[in-house]
Design a protein around this motif. Structure first.
Motif, PDB file in Angstrom:
ATOM      1  N   SER A 443       0.810  -1.211   0.000  1.00  0.00           N
ATOM      2  CA  SER A 443       0.000   0.000   0.000  1.00  0.00           C
ATOM      3  C   SER A 443       0.845   1.262   0.000  1.00  0.00           C
ATOM      4  O   SER A 443       0.366   2.335  -0.316  1.00  0.00           O
ATOM      5  CB  SER A 443      -0.932   0.016   1.215  1.00  0.00           C
ATOM      6  N   TYR A 447      -3.110   3.612   2.468  1.00  0.00           N
ATOM      7  CA  TYR A 447      -4.279   3.431   3.321  1.00  0.00           C
ATOM      8  C   TYR A 447      -4.180   4.212   4.626  1.00  0.00           C
ATOM      9  O   TYR A 447      -5.198   4.511   5.243  1.00  0.00           O
ATOM     10  CB  TYR A 447      -4.495   1.941   3.605  1.00  0.00           C
ATOM     11  N   THR A 455     -10.836   1.808   4.222  1.00  0.00           N
ATOM     12  CA  THR A 455      -9.743   0.895   3.908  1.00  0.00           C
ATOM     13  C   THR A 455     -10.267  -0.520   3.683  1.00  0.00           C
ATOM     14  O   THR A 455     -11.283  -0.921   4.267  1.00  0.00           O
ATOM     15  CB  THR A 455      -8.708   0.872   5.037  1.00  0.00           C
TER      16      THR A 455
END
Length: 495
Positions: A443, A447, A455
């Motif tokens: 990620s 996030y 998320t």
């Protein structure tokens, strides 16, 4: 969009296509099916859907016509200054930079670039003729184009402000008042040709007020421009983004905005119009949120830079003039080969001619496993709690969205809570047969910047999802459209 490809899995054209699909099948735009783009892009995609409602063949035909109009406009513009062969070469070469700058085709910016090409030709033709009388039929076309952009991506009408203003100023400067009035009236007529069906649709479906709230108010708030100091610093720092395509976006665009009008445009109003148009278009594109295909409309100034370079070449090598059919065919083969190397030919039907079986199916369609699972259900319905490649499942599975928020545009819960709240209600009511969630790997801190509720970690633990749906398939996909990101998708089926 080409039939050579199995499909176009990029998120944006799929949301356009499936919102249009919902509209054609009776769902009202903005109130019963949601996206925050302008309404006109959905009218374009609705036409494509009516031509071919199971794939992008209809949109391919529309894009083909649009690109032909763009190519013809660019060639005609260059012919005002250059010979046939050089005009042909630079008009064709321009598309190499366009293909390099776009993602997978079908963006609103590409259609707007085609409209800019028409206006550029008519603008240059008018001032090149050195005649203050402007043909009203051309202003009618400008009215059509400006209004189409107004209802597609409103900030990009910035390109038209100064070119059209300089035309009207030039008419008034030469005291051609009658011609001025005719041009005003024909511009309004062109604007009405686009406005009446768009506004009429919104009014007849009782979504005119909601359209204003979403397209104007929501997008204005979403832009979050900040203070004038922040905007200025952002504009200066984002000059680096021009190096996404340094030749056409940076070098040639700079030449097209500043050097081309200075040397090759005689009328002072036209000179100023080109310079100010370039500056204001750069400002509106780069002062807010940014995606790397946003500068596509800015490429139009790169073409003026092409003309400038072509003029130097023509003056230096004027006797070196090739015009045979063999030369044109040879240059076209070079162009096609270059485009293929720039765009890539993976995931195409060409592979099906030499490859077969499951491996080819998987490569030809990144979401093939999910499609096969979803198609086991008759008339399936789907909710995408994310965005990305899963948007394409509505197209490949021929799913007509049955809910308003069938996908999740990049609008946080904090900013637009009704979107996620309504989706959770869908989970509670088991409105769809399937639910899909996307997760980026890694990620890279993506996030951590999001609202926790948005998320994938939170979505996968949602009690309404776990109560009413069962995880049936997980797949890891190398996303060849979005910078070869690694995505993990989770498909849930209604219990």
């Amino acid at each position: 969009m080409s039939p050579l490809y199995v499909t176009n899995e990029w998120a944006d054209p799929n949301i356009y296509f499936n919102v249009a699909k919902g509209m054609v099948n009776g769902r009202a735009l903005y109130t019963e099916i949601f996206d925050h783009k302008g309404p006109f892009i959905f009218f374009i995609y609705a036409a494509g859907y009516l031509i071919s409602n199971e794939n992008f063949y209809g949109m391919f035909l529309i894009e083909l016509v649009s690109w032909y109009v763009l190519a013809l406009s660019l060639y005609s513009s260059s012919r005002l200054f250059l010979n046939k062969f050089i005009s042909y070469i630079i008009a064709t070469a321009f598309f190499i930079f366009l293909i390099k700058s776009m993602k997978a085709g079908g963006s609103a910016e590409e259609f707007i670039l085609c409209m800019e090409g028409v206006t550029l030709y008519l603008f240059l033709k008018y001032f090149k003729a050195d005649n203050p009388i402007h043909k009203p039929k051309y202003m009618f076309i400008h009215g059509l184009l400006v209004t189409a952009v107004l209802f597609t991506k409103i900030n990009l009408i910035a390109f038209w402000i100064f070119p059209l203003s300089t035309i009207f100023i030039n008419i008034l400067y030469h005291k051609e008042y009658k011609n001025f009035i005719y041009n005003i009236l024909t511009f309004i007529s062109g604007a009405l040709i686009i406005s009446i069906p768009v506004v009429g649709y919104l009014y007849s479906h009782n979504c005119l007020e909601e359209a204003y709230k979403i397209y104007i108010e929501l997008n204005s708030a979403y832009a979050k421009l900040g203070t004038p100091k922040n905007i200025l610093l952002r504009l200066l720092s984002r000059i680096l983004y021009l190096f996404l395509e340094p030749t056409c976006l940076f070098l040639l665009a700079f030449i097209g905005i500043f050097l081309f009008p200075l040397k090759y445009i005689k009328n002072i109003f036209a000179k100023v119009g080109i310079v100010l148009s370039g500056i204001i278009l750069y400002t509106v594109i780069f002062m807010g949120k940014f995606q790397y295909y946003y500068p596509i409309p800015y490429l139009i100034f790169g073409f003026l830079g092409f003309i400038y370079v072509g003029m130097i070449f023509q003056k230096s090598f004027g006797s070196f003039y090739l015009n045979s059919n063999k030369s044109l065919i040879f240059s076209m083969l070079i162009f096609i080969s270059t485009c293929a190397s720039v765009a890539g030919l993976d995931n195409t039907r060409v592979e099906a001619w030499v490859l077969s079986g499951e491996n080819h199916d998987r490569k030809a369609l990144m979401t093939m496993k999910f499609k096969n699972e979803i198609m086991k259900v008759n008339n399936p319905t789907l909710l995408n709690l994310g965005f990305g490649l899963a948007n394409n499942l509505f197209t490949t599975c021929n799913i007509v969205p049955n809910i308003k928020y069938f996908v999740t545009p990049n609008l946080s819960h904090r900013f637009y809570p009704q979107l996620r709240d309504e989706q959770f209600q869908y989970l509670k009511d088991k409105k769809t047969d399937f639910v899909i969630i996307q997760q980026y790997i890694p990620s890279n801190g993506y996030y951590e910047k999001m609202d926790p509720i948005d998320t994938p970690y939170s979505l996968k633990k949602n009690p309404l999802l776990l109560e009413n749906y069962k995880l049936i398939l997980t797949d890891t996909i190398i996303n060849t459209i979005d910078e070869r990101a690694v995505d993990v998708y989770f498909l849930y089926k209604k219990k």
